[in-house]
Design an enzyme around this catalytic site. Structure first.
Site, PDB file in Angstrom:
ATOM      1  N   SER A   1     -79.961  85.648  21.402  1.00  0.00           N
ATOM      2  CA  SER A   1     -80.173  84.199  21.298  1.00  0.00           C
ATOM      3  C   SER A   1     -79.924  83.711  19.893  1.00  0.00           C
ATOM      4  O   SER A   1     -79.826  82.509  19.680  1.00  0.00           O
ATOM      5  CB  SER A   1     -81.581  83.764  21.714  1.00  0.00           C
ATOM      6  OG  SER A   1     -82.414  84.809  21.951  1.00  0.00           O
TER       7      SER A   1
ATOM      8  N   HIS B   1     -75.552  84.198  27.809  1.00  0.00           N
ATOM      9  CA  HIS B   1     -76.914  83.891  27.371  1.00  0.00           C
ATOM     10  C   HIS B   1     -77.728  83.285  28.506  1.00  0.00           C
ATOM     11  O   HIS B   1     -77.546  82.115  28.863  1.00  0.00           O
ATOM     12  CB  HIS B   1     -76.853  82.936  26.164  1.00  0.00           C
ATOM     13  CG  HIS B   1     -78.183  82.678  25.545  1.00  0.00           C
ATOM     14  ND1 HIS B   1     -78.637  81.426  25.227  1.00  0.00           N
ATOM     15  CD2 HIS B   1     -79.180  83.529  25.203  1.00  0.00           C
ATOM     16  CE1 HIS B   1     -79.850  81.509  24.708  1.00  0.00           C
ATOM     17  NE2 HIS B   1     -80.201  82.774  24.684  1.00  0.00           N
TER      18      HIS B   1
ATOM     19  N   GLU C   1     -75.385  80.162  29.372  1.00  0.00           N
ATOM     20  CA  GLU C   1     -74.367  79.787  28.378  1.00  0.00           C
ATOM     21  C   GLU C   1     -73.367  80.934  28.218  1.00  0.00           C
ATOM     22  O   GLU C   1     -73.768  82.093  28.091  1.00  0.00           O
ATOM     23  CB  GLU C   1     -75.032  79.482  27.032  1.00  0.00           C
ATOM     24  CG  GLU C   1     -75.868  78.213  27.067  1.00  0.00           C
ATOM     25  CD  GLU C   1     -76.680  77.979  25.797  1.00  0.00           C
ATOM     26  OE1 GLU C   1     -76.961  76.820  25.480  1.00  0.00           O
ATOM     27  OE2 GLU C   1     -77.044  78.965  25.130  1.00  0.00           O
TER      28      GLU C   1
ATOM     29  N   ASN D   1     -80.863  75.909  22.855  1.00  0.00           N
ATOM     30  CA  ASN D   1     -81.883  76.136  21.829  1.00  0.00           C
ATOM     31  C   ASN D   1     -81.685  75.211  20.634  1.00  0.00           C
ATOM     32  O   ASN D   1     -82.645  74.815  19.977  1.00  0.00           O
ATOM     33  CB  ASN D   1     -81.871  77.595  21.373  1.00  0.00           C
ATOM     34  CG  ASN D   1     -82.497  78.492  22.436  1.00  0.00           C
ATOM     35  OD1 ASN D   1     -83.182  78.017  23.335  1.00  0.00           O
ATOM     36  ND2 ASN D   1     -82.245  79.781  22.347  1.00  0.00           N
TER      37      ASN D   1
HETATM   38  P1  NAI Z   1     -87.810  92.846  25.183  1.00  0.00           P
HETATM   39  O1  NAI Z   1     -88.463  93.318  23.944  1.00  0.00           O
HETATM   40  O2  NAI Z   1     -88.664  92.384  26.319  1.00  0.00           O
HETATM   41  O3  NAI Z   1     -86.848  94.000  25.763  1.00  0.00           O
HETATM   42  C1  NAI Z   1     -85.970  94.751  24.990  1.00  0.00           C
HETATM   43  C2  NAI Z   1     -85.773  96.099  25.654  1.00  0.00           C
HETATM   44  O4  NAI Z   1     -84.711  96.773  25.016  1.00  0.00           O
HETATM   45  C3  NAI Z   1     -87.002  96.996  25.558  1.00  0.00           C
HETATM   46  O5  NAI Z   1     -87.363  97.452  26.853  1.00  0.00           O
HETATM   47  C4  NAI Z   1     -86.541  98.144  24.671  1.00  0.00           C
HETATM   48  O6  NAI Z   1     -87.106  99.394  25.047  1.00  0.00           O
HETATM   49  C5  NAI Z   1     -85.041  98.143  24.938  1.00  0.00           C
HETATM   50  N1  NAI Z   1     -84.235  98.768  23.908  1.00  0.00           N
HETATM   51  C6  NAI Z   1     -84.371  98.650  22.559  1.00  0.00           C
HETATM   52  N2  NAI Z   1     -83.386  99.379  21.959  1.00  0.00           N
HETATM   53  C7  NAI Z   1     -82.647  99.945  22.933  1.00  0.00           C
HETATM   54  C8  NAI Z   1     -81.518 100.801  22.939  1.00  0.00           C
HETATM   55  N3  NAI Z   1     -80.973 101.214  21.810  1.00  0.00           N
HETATM   56  N4  NAI Z   1     -81.011 101.175  24.120  1.00  0.00           N
HETATM   57  C9  NAI Z   1     -81.569 100.763  25.277  1.00  0.00           C
HETATM   58  N5  NAI Z   1     -82.628  99.959  25.318  1.00  0.00           N
HETATM   59  C10 NAI Z   1     -83.169  99.559  24.159  1.00  0.00           C
HETATM   60  O7  NAI Z   1     -86.788  91.721  24.728  1.00  0.00           O
HETATM   61  P2  NAI Z   1     -86.239  90.442  25.537  1.00  0.00           P
HETATM   62  O8  NAI Z   1     -87.161  89.310  25.350  1.00  0.00           O
HETATM   63  O9  NAI Z   1     -85.886  90.879  26.911  1.00  0.00           O
HETATM   64  O10 NAI Z   1     -84.923  90.113  24.711  1.00  0.00           O
HETATM   65  C11 NAI Z   1     -83.754  90.879  24.841  1.00  0.00           C
HETATM   66  C12 NAI Z   1     -82.582  90.099  24.282  1.00  0.00           C
HETATM   67  O11 NAI Z   1     -82.438  88.883  25.007  1.00  0.00           O
HETATM   68  C13 NAI Z   1     -82.714  89.692  22.826  1.00  0.00           C
HETATM   69  O12 NAI Z   1     -81.446  89.762  22.235  1.00  0.00           O
HETATM   70  C14 NAI Z   1     -83.208  88.249  22.893  1.00  0.00           C
HETATM   71  O13 NAI Z   1     -82.831  87.503  21.763  1.00  0.00           O
HETATM   72  C15 NAI Z   1     -82.468  87.772  24.109  1.00  0.00           C
HETATM   73  N6  NAI Z   1     -83.090  86.646  24.810  1.00  0.00           N
HETATM   74  C16 NAI Z   1     -84.447  86.568  24.970  1.00  0.00           C
HETATM   75  C17 NAI Z   1     -85.006  85.498  25.633  1.00  0.00           C
HETATM   76  C18 NAI Z   1     -86.486  85.422  25.854  1.00  0.00           C
HETATM   77  O14 NAI Z   1     -86.979  84.332  26.219  1.00  0.00           O
HETATM   78  N7  NAI Z   1     -87.237  86.485  25.685  1.00  0.00           N
HETATM   79  C19 NAI Z   1     -84.166  84.386  26.176  1.00  0.00           C
HETATM   80  C20 NAI Z   1     -82.746  84.615  26.011  1.00  0.00           C
HETATM   81  C21 NAI Z   1     -82.252  85.697  25.319  1.00  0.00           C
END
Ligand code: NAI
Length: 645
Positions: free
Chosen positions: A418, A439, A451, A489
C-alpha cells in the site's frame, strides 16, 4: 407483420412464441423502440387473438436486463422531466395492457430478468424460470434512485405478499430460479432441458393463478397494509436518510397510497416520478451505474485468464485474497513462512465459503482449490503471483528476486503493497517491467474495487493482464499511477487526518462519525480508522503526507498498542465485531464540510496529477473503494456541483 425486435412463430399447439431479440444489441433491454413494438404486437393480437403466448429470450445473455438505462442517462443530460415522466408512464401503460389481455400469457425466463424485464414477466399470467446459473430475478431500480414504475410496485406484492416483495423492492436484491419459485415470484423453476415443454405444459394445464394466503392477503390488501408499510419505513430509515435516498420511501408510499400506479401521485408528491427524477440523487446514481460499467470496460478485449494464482503471505490480506480467488473458481496455492501461519487463513476461508456458497459441494470444491503451500512450489505453475507479505522493502525485494527465477516467464508478478513505490521493489528484478501492483482493500470480500498500479517500469502487457485478472475474480479494476497512496488512500488520508485533528480538539469520536454519516458516508472516519487499523492509518498518513505532525490521540493509542478493531480496542471498544458507541450528540454546524473538504481538495489535486485517468474513473474509485456517498456522484462531481450551485 415484420418485427425488428421480436421473432414470432406459432406451433402445433397453437401457442404463439415471441422470441425477444433486441436488434443490434447483445443484451435485451426494453428501450422505447422495443416498448413501442410490444405495443404494436398487442394491437395485432387484439385484432386476432392468439390462443396463448410465450415470451422468451433469443439471446444467450439472458431474458431482459431491464429498461434501457442509457435513456435515463440522456434525460439526465437534458434534464427533460416531461420526457422522463412520459417514459415511465408509457412503460406502465403497455405492461398494464399486457396484464389485461384475455388470452393466457407466460414468460419463460431464461437468464436474468431485472427491472423492466421482470416487470414484463410480472405482467404475464404465468412465469416459468429456467434454473441455470445466470437466472436472477429482481427489481434493482432503488439502487438507481428511481422506482419500478412499470407495474413492479403493484404486481410483486400480489404474487409474494407485501413483506417479502418490499424486501426485494427496497433492497434491489435478486433471487435465483429456485428461490423465486419458493417465494411465489414464479410458478415453476425447471432445468434448461425441459424449459420449452414446461412452458407448453403450464399453458395446457392452465392452473389457477396463485393466490395469497389469508394472512398474506391481510398484509398486502387488508387492514395490516399500513402496519407493513410503517415497518418497512422503519427498516429503510436504519439504512438510508430520505434527504439522501428518497426512492425507497417513494416506493413504500407509491405502494401504500396508490398501489403502484404511477399515474396517480400529483407531481409535487414525493412518490411521483417527477419528484424522484428531479432529485439529484437519481441522476447521480444512474451515473454511478455507468461508472461501474466503465471500470469493467477497462478489462474488455484482453485475452487473459488465470488458471492458477499463487499468493505469498497468508496474513490479513494474502489469506483473504487467496480465499476469494479460489471461491471464484481459480486454483490457488498459498505460501507463508510455515504451515501454522497459513492455517488461520484456511479456517477463515472455510467460514466465508459456508456463509457465501451455502451448498456443501460448492464449499468442498472451493476448499479443494485452495492449497496451503509452505514451500512455495506453486509459484512455478502460477499465471498470477501476488505478494502480500510484511510492508518492508528489502524483504519484498528478496521475495521478488527469488520469484522471478522460478516463475513462468509470462506470469504476472504483482505486489499488494500500500505504500512502497513499485519502482523500488522492481529494482530487485532482472526484468522490472514484469512488476505490477494489484492493490486490494480490507476487507477483501466486501470491497469491490481493486487498484491496478503501474509503476514507471511496468509493461503495458502486465497491467493489461492484471486488469483482466481483477475482472476475472469479479472485482472492479481501477488503473492507477504509482504515486504515494495511489488513489483511494491518497484521498482518504486528508479526511482521516482532519478527523484526527477534530479528536485532538476534543470533539467526541461519535460526533465526528455522525457528521460524516450526515453527509452520507457509509461509516464515520473514526470507526473507519479503527477498522483499517491505527498502525496502517499512520503508515498511510506518512506515505501521503511525509513529515506531517502526528495527531496526539492517535499517537497515544499507538503507544498503548490499542490498534483498533483487530486488538479489540482503538478509539472505540469493539465487542462482537461492533464498535461500542455512546450517543453522538448534536453535530456542530459545518463539521461535515470540514471533514469532507480536504478529501475533495486532494481528489482534485491527484486527478490533476494524473493518478487516475479521468474524472469518471476518479469518482468511481472513490465510490467503490471507500464508499464516498454514492448519491453525490463522487468527490469530483460533487465538488463541481457545489461550485455551480
Ligand atoms: P500481515 O502482517 O497480516 O501478513 C503478512 C504475512 O506475511 C504474515 O503472515 C507473515 O508471516 C508473512 N510473511 C512475512 N515474510 C514472508 C516471507 N518472506 N515469505 C512468506 N511470507 C512472509 O499483513 P497484511 O495486513 O496482510 O499486509 C500484507 C501486505 O498487504 C502489505 O504489503 C500491506 O501494505 C498490504 N495491504 C494491507 C492492507 C491492510 O488493510 N492490512 C490493505 C491493502 C494492502
Amino acid at each position: 407483420m415484420n418485427y425488428k425486435h421480436f421473432k414470432l412463430r406459432t406451433d402445433e399447439h397453437q401457442i404463439t412464441w415471441v422470441g425477444i431479440d433486441v436488434a443490434d444489441e447483445s443484451v435485451n433491454t426494453m428501450g422505447t423502440p422495443v416498448l413501442h413494438e410490444l405495443n404494436t404486437l398487442l394491437d395485432e393480437f387484439e385484432k386476432q387473438a392468439p390462443k396463448s403466448v410465450v415470451f422468451y429470450s433469443e439471446k444467450k445473455s439472458g431474458f431482459i436486463a431491464g429498461a434501457n438505462v442509457n435513456e435515463f442517462v440522456e434525460i439526465g443530460k437534458t434534464n427533460d422531466l416531461n420526457e422522463a415522466e412520459a417514459l415511465v408512464k408509457r412503460g406502465y401503460d403497455v405492461y398494464e395492457r399486457l396484464a389485461n389481455v384475455k388470452y393466457p400469457t407466460l414468460a419463460l425466463i431464461n437468464g436474468y430478468a431485472l427491472g423492466g424485464g421482470l416487470e414484463l414477466a410480472l405482467a404475464c399470467r404465468y412465469r416459468v424460470a429456467v434454473d441455470m446459473p445466470g437466472t436472477r430475478l429482481g427489481l434493482p431500480e432503488v439502487m438507481l434512485g428511481i422506482l419500478p414504475g412499470w407495474g413492479g410496485v403493484k404486481r410483486l406484492p400480489q404474487l409474494m405478499g407485501a413483506p417479502a416483495a418490499l424486501d426485494f423492492l427496497l433492497s434491489g436484491k435478486t433471487a435465483d430460479a429456485k428461490k423465486a419459485k419458493k417465494l411465489g415470484m414464479v410458478d415453476e423453476a425447471v432445468p434448461p432441458r425441459i424449459m420449452w415443454n414446461a412452458a407448453i405444459g403450464v399453458l395446457k394445464a392452465m392452473p389457477p393463478v396463485r393466490k395469497l394466503s389469508f394472512v398474506q392477503n391481510l398484509m398486502t390488501n387488508g387492514f395490516l397494509r399500513g402496519y407493513v408499510a410503517s415497518q418497512a419505513r422503519k427498516q429503510v430509515a436504519k439504512r438510508a436518510r430520505p434527504e439522501h435516498y428518497p426512492s425507497p420511501y417513494a416506493i413504500i408510499d407509491l405502494w401504500q397510497k396508490y398501489n403502484g400506479d404511477v399515474h396517480q401521485p400529483k407531481p409535487e408528491e414525493s412518490c411521483s416520478v417527477r419528484s424522484l427524477i428531479s432529485h439529484p440523487t437519481a441522476m447521480n446514481l444512474i451515473r454511478v451505474f455507468g461508472l461501474r460499467e466503465q471500470l469493467k470496460a477497462q478489462a474488455k478485449g484482453i485475452d487473459f485468464a488465470a488458471k492458477h494464482v499463487h499468493v505469498i503471505g497468508a496474513g490479513v490480506m494474502g489469506g483473504d485474497i487467496a480465499a476469494w480467488c479460489a471461491m471464484r473458481g481459480i486454483n490457488v496455492t498459498l505460501q507463508d513462512l510455515d504451515a501454522s501461519r497459513i492455517a488461520p487463513a484456511i479456517k477463515r476461508a472455510a467460514d466465508m465459503y459456508k456463509k457465501r456458497l451455502r451448498d456443501e459441494r460448492k464449499v468442498r470444491d472451493a476448499m479443494d482449490r485452495l492449497q496451503p503451500d509452505p514451500t512455495g512450489s506453486g509459484a512455478t505453475r502460477a499465471d498470477v503471483i501476488i505478494e502480500a507479505i510484511v510492508e518492508n522493502l528489502s524483504v519484498k525485494q528478496k521475495v521478488f528476486a527469488e520469484l522471478e527465477a522460478k516463475a513462468k516467464p509470462d506470469a504476472v508478478l504483482a505486489t499488494n503493497t500500500s505504500s512502497i513505490p513499485l519502482e523500488q521493489i522492481a529494482t530487485a528484478l532482472k526484468d522490472p517491467s514484469r512488476l505490477v501492483g494489484i492493490h486490494f482493500f480490507n476487507p477483501v470480500a466486501q470491497m469491490m474495487l481493486v487498484e491496478v498500479i503501474s509503476g514507471k517500469q511496468t509493461s503495458l502487457e502486465m497491467s493489461r493482464r492484471a486488469t483482466a485478472f481483477v475482472d476475472q475474480i469479479d472485482k472492479l479494476p481501477l488503473a492507477c499511477k504509482s504515486a504515494p497512496g495511489f488513489w483511494v488512500n491518497r484521498i482518504l488520508a486528508p479526511y482521516l487526518g482532519e478527523a484526527m485533528k477534530c479528536l485532538d480538539e476534543g470533539i467526541a469520536p461519535e460526533t465526528i462519525d455522525e457528521a460524516a454519516l450526515a453527509f452520507g458516508m457509509p461509516v464515520g472516519p473514526i470507526e473507519l480508522a479503527d477498522v483499517v487499523g491505527l498502525d496502517v492509518c499512520r503508515a498511510v498518513g506518512e506515505t501521503v503526507a511525509p513529515g506531517a505532525t502526528e495527531p496526539q490521540k492517535l499517537r497515544a493509542k499507538l503507544d498503548a498498542k490499542t490498534l483498533g478493531k483487530k486488538t479489540g480496542q482503538g478509539f472505540y471498544v469493539w465487542t462482537n465485531g461492533k464498535a461500542q458507541k455512546a450517543s453522538a450528540g448534536a453535530v456542530p454546524a459545518g463539521l461535515s464540510e470540514r471533514l469532507i473538504n480536504p478529501m475533495l481538495k486532494e481528489a482534485n489535486k491527484a486527478l490533476a496529477e494524473g493518478v487516475v485517468e479521468n474524472a469518471d474513473l476518479a469518482d468511481a474509485g472513490a465510490i467503490f473503494g471507500c464508499g464516498f456517498a454514492p448519491f453525490t456522484g463522487g468527490p469530483i462531481r460533487y465538488g463541481q456541483n457545489k461550485t455551480t450551485a
